[in-house]
Design a protein around this motif. Structure first.
Motif, short mmCIF file in Angstrom:
data_model
loop_
_atom_site.label_atom_id
_atom_site.label_comp_id
_atom_site.label_asym_id
_atom_site.label_seq_id
_atom_site.Cartn_x
_atom_site.Cartn_y
_atom_site.Cartn_z
N ARG A 1 2.07 0.71 -7.06
CA ARG A 1 2.34 1.73 -8.06
C ARG A 1 1.57 2.99 -7.71
N ILE A 2 2.17 4.15 -7.94
CA ILE A 2 1.52 5.44 -7.73
C ILE A 2 1.61 6.23 -9.02
N HIS A 3 0.48 6.76 -9.47
CA HIS A 3 0.44 7.65 -10.63
C HIS A 3 0.16 9.07 -10.15
N ILE A 4 0.95 10.02 -10.63
CA ILE A 4 0.77 11.43 -10.28
C ILE A 4 0.49 12.22 -11.55
N TYR A 5 -0.62 12.93 -11.55
CA TYR A 5 -0.99 13.80 -12.67
C TYR A 5 -1.03 15.24 -12.18
N LYS A 6 -0.23 16.10 -12.82
CA LYS A 6 -0.30 17.53 -12.54
C LYS A 6 -1.20 18.25 -13.54
N ASN A 7 -1.43 17.62 -14.70
CA ASN A 7 -2.26 18.18 -15.76
C ASN A 7 -2.55 17.07 -16.75
N GLY A 8 -3.48 17.32 -17.68
CA GLY A 8 -3.80 16.31 -18.68
C GLY A 8 -4.39 15.04 -18.08
N THR A 9 -5.17 15.21 -17.02
CA THR A 9 -5.71 14.07 -16.28
C THR A 9 -6.66 13.25 -17.14
N SER A 10 -6.64 11.94 -16.91
CA SER A 10 -7.59 11.06 -17.59
C SER A 10 -9.01 11.43 -17.21
N ALA A 11 -9.94 11.25 -18.16
CA ALA A 11 -11.34 11.64 -17.94
C ALA A 11 -12.02 10.82 -16.85
N LYS A 12 -11.47 9.68 -16.48
CA LYS A 12 -12.11 8.86 -15.44
C LYS A 12 -11.96 9.47 -14.05
N TYR A 13 -11.08 10.47 -13.90
CA TYR A 13 -10.87 11.10 -12.60
C TYR A 13 -11.72 12.35 -12.46
N GLY A 14 -12.48 12.43 -11.37
CA GLY A 14 -13.19 13.64 -11.01
C GLY A 14 -12.48 14.29 -9.83
N ASP A 15 -12.92 15.50 -9.45
CA ASP A 15 -12.30 16.22 -8.33
C ASP A 15 -10.82 16.49 -8.61
N GLY A 16 -10.11 16.93 -7.56
CA GLY A 16 -8.66 17.12 -7.66
C GLY A 16 -8.26 18.14 -8.69
N ILE A 17 -8.64 19.42 -8.50
CA ILE A 17 -8.35 20.42 -9.52
C ILE A 17 -6.87 20.79 -9.58
N SER A 18 -6.07 20.38 -8.57
CA SER A 18 -4.63 20.65 -8.61
C SER A 18 -3.83 19.45 -9.07
N SER A 19 -4.17 18.25 -8.58
CA SER A 19 -3.42 17.06 -8.98
C SER A 19 -4.19 15.81 -8.61
N ILE A 20 -3.75 14.70 -9.20
CA ILE A 20 -4.27 13.37 -8.86
C ILE A 20 -3.10 12.55 -8.34
N ILE A 21 -3.28 11.92 -7.18
CA ILE A 21 -2.30 10.99 -6.63
C ILE A 21 -3.02 9.66 -6.46
N ASP A 22 -2.80 8.76 -7.39
CA ASP A 22 -3.53 7.49 -7.47
C ASP A 22 -2.63 6.36 -7.01
N MET A 23 -2.90 5.84 -5.80
CA MET A 23 -2.10 4.77 -5.21
C MET A 23 -2.79 3.43 -5.42
N GLN A 24 -2.06 2.45 -5.95
CA GLN A 24 -2.64 1.15 -6.28
C GLN A 24 -1.86 0.04 -5.60
N LEU A 25 -2.59 -0.86 -4.97
CA LEU A 25 -1.99 -2.04 -4.36
C LEU A 25 -1.84 -3.14 -5.42
N PRO A 26 -1.01 -4.17 -5.17
CA PRO A 26 -0.91 -5.29 -6.12
C PRO A 26 -2.29 -5.87 -6.39
N ASN A 27 -2.58 -6.13 -7.66
CA ASN A 27 -3.93 -6.56 -8.03
C ASN A 27 -3.97 -7.92 -8.70
N GLU A 28 -2.80 -8.56 -8.86
CA GLU A 28 -2.74 -9.87 -9.50
C GLU A 28 -2.22 -10.91 -8.51
N ILE A 29 -2.76 -12.12 -8.61
CA ILE A 29 -2.32 -13.24 -7.77
C ILE A 29 -1.13 -13.92 -8.44
N ASP A 30 0.01 -13.92 -7.76
CA ASP A 30 1.20 -14.56 -8.34
C ASP A 30 1.66 -15.77 -7.54
#
Length: 784
Positions: free
Chosen positions: A208-237
């Motif tokens: 999953r990838i989350h893209i923020y252009k504005n209204g970024t969550s407070a947990k993110y620092g840096d990235g004054i233009s955007s956040i591109i948060d790439m996540q690998l599978p995190n659950e064992i199935d």
């Protein structure tokens, strides 16, 4: 507009009309449950929430259109053996009928999807203003036969690349270094393979990838233009998955391997084939990236040959569920680009050959520990390191010169994140982050002997807190938070409020208000256009908080690099009904602390060092219409004014930003029928600003006299792309996908950049950098 441009538009309209007529004649029977749910959502104005694995591979007929909602849900319960729970008049939760929750089960507030199939399947817009991309369910976009992460986001309004690369993505007028790229929570300083034409991140292992252009969550620092948060599978199935594939640039493979009920290993590897076999795609990429570089600008007395270029990436993730409450995750990623070439020369009847080379690498590793204390409380801790290294050795045989350059970044971080969700309508998030960033720059010249090595280190602390509220009827969503950053070296404290508000009204309308303050201590600069062989010119540096340049004790000139600060606010209206989306969003963003060296000027300000700001105001409009889940078409338009202001330049007056693309239009469509997918699209934008020499210029003292900065524009940019894929079964347990794409169908000769130099006789010479020409690609992939 050229004839080729008109032909491109005609082809786009023709194929989409044919696809529409074909779609209208198709009769639907049993369909995937995910497709049925989208139809029901539109018809009854409700929203389904579920875990992807719950409905995966389930098919069902479409319920009769005359049924009331309660009867529809009963019908689905019977057909799917799943439980459909109606929480209120429009919120339905889907789960297995017999679910036993372990004592450590963490209750998550369900994210509401505002817009499904945003442009294409696998892209959704959430009620916090962010965009989510799921590569596994990704449909198709024009010019792409694989879900390239950083190419895909350029289809979003307000996002483009002025030079067609993924290493120079401009989000609302910002430079690429102002984007924060996170891979499983680890900051990345390298984003591209082939020095920017291909994303460095394997999409087949990204969940999953989350893209923020504005209204970024407070947990993110840096990235004054955007956040591109790439996540690998995190659950064992406990499911084995694997795949291998190739295209005309690279080959790759991945595997998700259950080792036991509590452990899993995820692996992937990708390597270019460009050093083994030459393809038409490689030829076009080579011309695009290495034009105007030392590799192709050989002088009369030397030639460059025997070039060897390749790239690779390797990822590994190990998952271990210690208990029902405790989980450990190990992360590893290595991405690399490498180029070697020989420079030969004959001097005094003696032949010499020396090897110039360039390497670029980003190594990331980390460990994450998560504990679910109760159904409503969980914590997550992560320790990670990201190491970026850019090295170049450049020989000039004719002048007996050897230049060694190195740019290295060390980024170590420790994070603690707390989530408290006492109810599905309330979520509280908070935490602490410590970061240490060290950046060094080396230059070593043999003739005359010169060596410069500069290293800076910044340690920062941050605490953050955020509350997310969802109303009972799910019409209102409010996320309000703040981040407090403290930079130890400068004794500087920054308070950064964040806001995301969403309100649905009249059932089909949604108002969205976003805002944020952010800061950033890292930036990329260009000292000389031929640095690092002229291929990867930008180097990372740290803020030094100096007001003016000064000479240090070693005689080195230290230029001011302020801490970047940004303020942004936006407001938008979205209408979504009967698979018609109309979206309009206006925004304003102000960024302080930029330097001329970070903007890549190639005019009268190329060798000037000054600090300033830019302000951008703009509007993004999107019209997206879907037909019977088979065809999706869209038109987007962006307008903005983006201006610099440097107190010491241009008499203190504002002038256009290098990334001031005032008008941008994209038109595209996708057609999906069973296992066949086709996409066709057109991209047009007004030419980027440029500075031309004065018409009455008579070069004096080896200096070009220019007109006002960025007072002219390049020719408009136009490109048409298409792509197609087909999925078929090889056996009961394996499938294959074959794909083909053409980038720039009409072979438009777009000019990406223009600058001017003086020749040996002091005559002004114009240099143009061109875009990719017509570029075909094919792919074949097997899924197990």
């Amino acid at each position: 507009m050229s004839r080729k441009g008109l032909l491109s538009i005609f082809l786009s309209l023709f194929f989409l009309n044919v696809a529409t007529l074909t779609a209208q004649s198709i009769q639907k029977e049993k369909q995937p449950l995910v497709t049925i749910l989208k139809i029901i959502e539109e018809k009854y104005s409700i929203r389904f929430s579920y875990i992807d694995e719950t409905i995966k591979e389930i098919e069902t007929p479409l319920p009769d259109s005359h049924l009331v909602l309660e009867d529809v849900l009963e019908f689905l319960k019977t057909e799917t053996l799943l439980d459909f729970e109606l929480l209120d008049n429009r919120f339905v939760v889907i789960k297995n009928k017999t679910v036993t929750q372990p004592s450590g089960f963490k209750m998550q507030r369900l994210e509401e999807v505002t817009i499904n199939n945003y442009l294409t399947t696998g892209i959704t817009k959430l009620n916090d203003g962010s965009i989510a991309i799921k590569p596994e369910t990704f449909g198709i976009l024009p010019g792409l036969i694989e879900p390239d992460v950083l190419q895909t986001i350029q289809a979003l309004p307000g996002v483009l690349s002025t030079d067609e690369t993924v290493s120079n993505i401009n989000v609302r007028g910002g430079t690429h270094d102002q984007n924060l790229l996170l891979w499983d929570g680890i900051k990345m300083y390298q984003s591209g393979h082939f020095f920017g034409l291909i994303s460095a991140f394997n999409p087949h292992t990204t969940k999953r990838i989350h893209i923020y252009k504005n209204g970024t969550s407070a947990k993110y620092g840096d990235g004054i233009s955007s956040i591109i948060d790439m996540q690998l599978p995190n659950e064992i199935d406990n499911q084995f998955k694997a795949g291998i594939g190739f295209n005309l640039i690279n080959a790759d493979g991945f595997a998700k391997i259950p080792l036991s009920k509590k452990t899993e290993l995820q692996l992937s590897s990708r390597r270019s084939v460009t050093d083994l076999v030459l393809t038409p795609t490689y030829d076009q990429y080579f011309k695009r990236i290495f034009q105007d570089s030392d590799l192709t600008k050989s002088n009369r007395n030397s030639i460059s040959q025997n070039e060897q270029f390749y790239f690779y990436d390797v990822t590994l993730k190990f998952l271990y569920d210690i208990s029902e409450k405790d989980k450990i995750r190990l992360h590893f990623l290595n991405v690399s680009n490498r180029l070697n070439y020989d420079e030969q020369s004959t001097i005094n009847d003696r032949s010499e050959a020396l090897n110039s080379k360039l390497s670029q690498q980003n190594l990331a590793t980390g460990i994450t520990y998560t504990r679910n204390w109760s159904k409503s409380l969980s914590t997550s801790s992560q320790i990670c390191v990201s190491n970026y290294d850019l090295d170049a050795t450049n020989y000039d045989i004719t002048n007996n010169l050897r230049l060694i350059q190195e740019n290295e970044v060390y980024d170590g971080s420790a994070k603690m994140d707390i989530n408290f969700a006492p109810h599905h309508q309330l979520k509280i998030n908070g935490g602490y982050q410590f970061t240490e960033v060290g950046i060094s720059n080396l230059e070593d010249v043999n003739n005359p002997v010169f060596r410069s090595y500069i290293k800076e280190v910044i340690r920062s602390h941050a605490v953050y807190a955020e509350t997310n509220l969802l109303s009972t009827n799910t019409k209102t969503n409010l996320k309000l938070g703040a981040r407090l950053n403290y930079i130890q070296k400068f004794d500087m404290l920054f308070a950064e409020p964040r806001l995301s508000f969403s309100q649905r009204f009249f059932n089909n309308f949604r108002l969205e208000i976003l805002g944020e303050f952010k800061s950033q201590t890292t930036t990329q600069i260009i000292d000389l256009q031929n640095d690092f062989l002229g291929i990867e010119k930008r180097r990372w540096v740290l803020a030094n908080n100096n007001d003016d340049l000064f000479i240090d004790d070693d005689g080195r000139t230290i230029y001011p690099v302020p801490v970047l600060k940004s303020k942004q606010a936006s407001a938008g209206i979205h209408f979504n009904k009967n698979k018609l989306l109309i979206s309009a969003e206006t925004y304003i963003k102000k960024v302080d602390g930029i330097t001329t060296r970070s903007q890549g000027f190639q005019n009268q300000y190329q060798f000037v060092n000054s600090t300033g700001s830019y302000e951008i105001k703009g509007v993004d409009v999107l019209l997206n219409k879907q037909f019977t889940n088979i065809i999706s078409t869209w038109v987007s338009y962006s307008y903005n004014t983006n201006n610099y202001r440097f107190d010491t330049l241009n008499n203190g007056k504002s002038f256009p930003n290098n990334a001031d693309i005032k008008h941008a239009v994209t038109f595209g469509g996708t057609y999906t029928y069973n296992s066949f997918k086709f996409a066709l699209g057109l991209n047009w934008h007004s030419g980027k600003p440029t500075t031309t020499p004065s018409s009455n210029d008579t070069p004096n003292d080896d200096v070009i006299t220019y007109q006002n900065p960025n007072s002219s524009n390049l020719k408009d940019y136009l490109r048409t792309d298409c792509s197609a894929t087909y999925l078929f079964n090889i056996s009961n347990t394996s499938k294959a996908t074959v794909g083909a794409s053409i980038w720039n169908i009409s072979n438009e000769k777009n000019i990406l950049n223009t600058y001017y130099t003086l020749d040996s006789e002091n005559n002004v010479t114009k240099v143009e950098n061109h875009s990719l020409g017509i570029t075909p690609n094919i792919s074949f992939r097997v899924h197990f």
